[in-house]
Design a protein around this motif. Structure first.
Motif, PDB file in Angstrom:
ATOM      1  N   GLU A 108      54.144  25.424  47.328  1.00  0.00           N
ATOM      2  CA  GLU A 108      55.047  24.411  46.786  1.00  0.00           C
ATOM      3  C   GLU A 108      56.043  23.896  47.824  1.00  0.00           C
ATOM      4  O   GLU A 108      56.288  22.715  47.920  1.00  0.00           O
ATOM      5  CB  GLU A 108      55.785  24.903  45.529  1.00  0.00           C
ATOM      6  N   ASP A 109      56.665  24.765  48.585  1.00  0.00           N
ATOM      7  CA  ASP A 109      57.507  24.309  49.695  1.00  0.00           C
ATOM      8  C   ASP A 109      57.340  25.280  50.854  1.00  0.00           C
ATOM      9  O   ASP A 109      57.106  26.475  50.655  1.00  0.00           O
ATOM     10  CB  ASP A 109      58.980  24.198  49.283  1.00  0.00           C
ATOM     11  N   LEU A 133      56.353  20.010  47.752  1.00  0.00           N
ATOM     12  CA  LEU A 133      55.628  19.182  46.791  1.00  0.00           C
ATOM     13  C   LEU A 133      56.605  18.494  45.851  1.00  0.00           C
ATOM     14  O   LEU A 133      57.615  19.068  45.449  1.00  0.00           O
ATOM     15  CB  LEU A 133      54.682  20.043  45.950  1.00  0.00           C
ATOM     16  N   THR A 134      56.303  17.260  45.492  1.00  0.00           N
ATOM     17  CA  THR A 134      57.054  16.560  44.452  1.00  0.00           C
ATOM     18  C   THR A 134      56.365  16.791  43.101  1.00  0.00           C
ATOM     19  O   THR A 134      55.275  17.376  43.029  1.00  0.00           O
ATOM     20  CB  THR A 134      57.095  15.055  44.741  1.00  0.00           C
ATOM     21  N   ASP A 135      56.978  16.301  42.043  1.00  0.00           N
ATOM     22  CA  ASP A 135      56.332  16.370  40.727  1.00  0.00           C
ATOM     23  C   ASP A 135      55.011  15.610  40.747  1.00  0.00           C
ATOM     24  O   ASP A 135      54.031  16.024  40.107  1.00  0.00           O
ATOM     25  CB  ASP A 135      57.253  15.786  39.645  1.00  0.00           C
ATOM     26  N   ARG A 157      41.961  19.252  43.678  1.00  0.00           N
ATOM     27  CA  ARG A 157      41.112  20.442  43.833  1.00  0.00           C
ATOM     28  C   ARG A 157      39.696  20.156  43.349  1.00  0.00           C
ATOM     29  O   ARG A 157      38.714  20.592  43.954  1.00  0.00           O
ATOM     30  CB  ARG A 157      41.709  21.628  43.086  1.00  0.00           C
ATOM     31  N   GLU A 179      47.447  18.095  41.552  1.00  0.00           N
ATOM     32  CA  GLU A 179      46.758  19.277  42.071  1.00  0.00           C
ATOM     33  C   GLU A 179      45.369  19.449  41.458  1.00  0.00           C
ATOM     34  O   GLU A 179      44.385  19.678  42.180  1.00  0.00           O
ATOM     35  CB  GLU A 179      47.573  20.547  41.829  1.00  0.00           C
ATOM     36  N   SER A 180      45.271  19.338  40.149  1.00  0.00           N
ATOM     37  CA  SER A 180      43.980  19.573  39.498  1.00  0.00           C
ATOM     38  C   SER A 180      42.911  18.575  39.943  1.00  0.00           C
ATOM     39  O   SER A 180      41.818  18.990  40.357  1.00  0.00           O
ATOM     40  CB  SER A 180      44.144  19.534  37.972  1.00  0.00           C
ATOM     41  N   PHE A 207      49.888  23.429  47.723  1.00  0.00           N
ATOM     42  CA  PHE A 207      49.648  23.840  46.342  1.00  0.00           C
ATOM     43  C   PHE A 207      49.907  25.335  46.177  1.00  0.00           C
ATOM     44  O   PHE A 207      50.366  25.784  45.127  1.00  0.00           O
ATOM     45  CB  PHE A 207      48.214  23.514  45.919  1.00  0.00           C
ATOM     46  N   GLY A 239      53.019  15.267  43.336  1.00  0.00           N
ATOM     47  CA  GLY A 239      52.065  16.120  44.027  1.00  0.00           C
ATOM     48  C   GLY A 239      51.535  17.227  43.134  1.00  0.00           C
ATOM     49  O   GLY A 239      50.325  17.510  43.119  1.00  0.00           O
ATOM     50  N   ARG A 240      52.434  17.855  42.381  1.00  0.00           N
ATOM     51  CA  ARG A 240      51.990  18.920  41.477  1.00  0.00           C
ATOM     52  C   ARG A 240      51.074  18.372  40.385  1.00  0.00           C
ATOM     53  O   ARG A 240      50.096  19.021  39.988  1.00  0.00           O
ATOM     54  CB  ARG A 240      53.202  19.616  40.857  1.00  0.00           C
ATOM     55  N   ASP A 241      51.371  17.161  39.913  1.00  0.00           N
ATOM     56  CA  ASP A 241      50.559  16.544  38.866  1.00  0.00           C
ATOM     57  C   ASP A 241      49.140  16.247  39.348  1.00  0.00           C
ATOM     58  O   ASP A 241      48.198  16.224  38.557  1.00  0.00           O
ATOM     59  CB  ASP A 241      51.236  15.246  38.398  1.00  0.00           C
TER      60      ASP A 241
END
Length: 228
Positions: free
Chosen positions: A148-149, A208-210, A220, A216-217, A145, A212-214
């Motif tokens: 990202e990479d 991270l893929t989309d 966490r 994150e919240s 997170f 994975g980013r989606d």
């Protein structure tokens, strides 16, 4: 395996607690089962000791008598012992009584769990809790997170720093290698299969893929529910 100097400072790493992470491992493992989440909600809402028969009725729905017998066996041999071992309920098997343990753990997670269940997500809640049920895998996600990479060797360095609470220069190289190997063979491939990361094993690189980013919240919030 190297990282920039700023990543070697243990003071900047997430505080690592073996006891806390073991508790999260057990909690997430149990919450990865939908029936266990239903049981915990019921116990929290009624806030009193219940008999196992009531929990069978709660989960049975339109089940046949044979199904109810199997469900009672799962409650007795699997669900309730696991919930008790995780410290989330008190279970008296002899008297068939169950009560929640009022440590606030499930209530802290509950808003995120219910929000996740009500949204259209590419990963099921069962699958997400399975991914989060290992402390090293959680640490790898938190690191991703932030970046990202990242190369897998650098990811291993940062996870080792977080786990040991020491600068990288003070951690035995064999210990870092063990972290790297576990990420290489187990944890990163599992994240990749779930769609949270892209993993180029030949180039030793993770991103991270989309999806994975989606996530994150909610991830966490689940991992540090009291920080919100």
């Amino acid at each position: 395996m190297t990282t920039t100097d700023s990543r070697h400072d243990a003071a900047d790493a997430r505080p690592y607690s073996t006891e806390r992470d073991a508790s999260l491992d057990a909690t997430f493992d149990v919450l990865g089962n939908r029936d266990c989440r239903v049981l915990l909600r019921h116990l929290a809402d009624c806030d009193e000791t219940v008999v196992v028969d009531d929990l069978v009725d709660l989960l049975a729905d339109d089940a046949t008598l044979a199904d109810e017998v199997r469900l009672r066996a799962r409650l007795h041999h699997s669900y309730l012992p696991k919930l008790a071992d995780a410290g989330l309920v008190e279970y008296d098997a002899d008297r068939e009584l169950v009560a929640r343990r009022d440590d606030g753990r499930f209530e802290a997670l509950r808003p995120t769990v219910e929000q996740f269940e009500s949204a259209d997500r590419p990963v099921s809640l069962d699958a997400l809790f399975d991914l989060l049920s290992d402390a090293r895998r959680r640490e790898a996600l938190v690191t991703l997170f932030a970046h990202e990479d990242i190369s897998l060797p650098d990811l291993a360095d940062e996870v080792a720093v977080a786990e040991e609470g020491e600068p990288l220069t003070r951690i035995d190289a064999d210990d870092v290698l063990q972290v790297y190997l576990s990420l290489y063979h187990t944890h990163v491939p599992k994240l990749a299969r779930a769609g949270l990361v892209d993993y180029d094993q030949d180039d030793d690189y993770v991103a991270l893929t989309d999806v994975g980013r989606d996530l994150e919240s909610p991830i966490r919030s689940l991992c540090s529910p009291t920080d919100d």
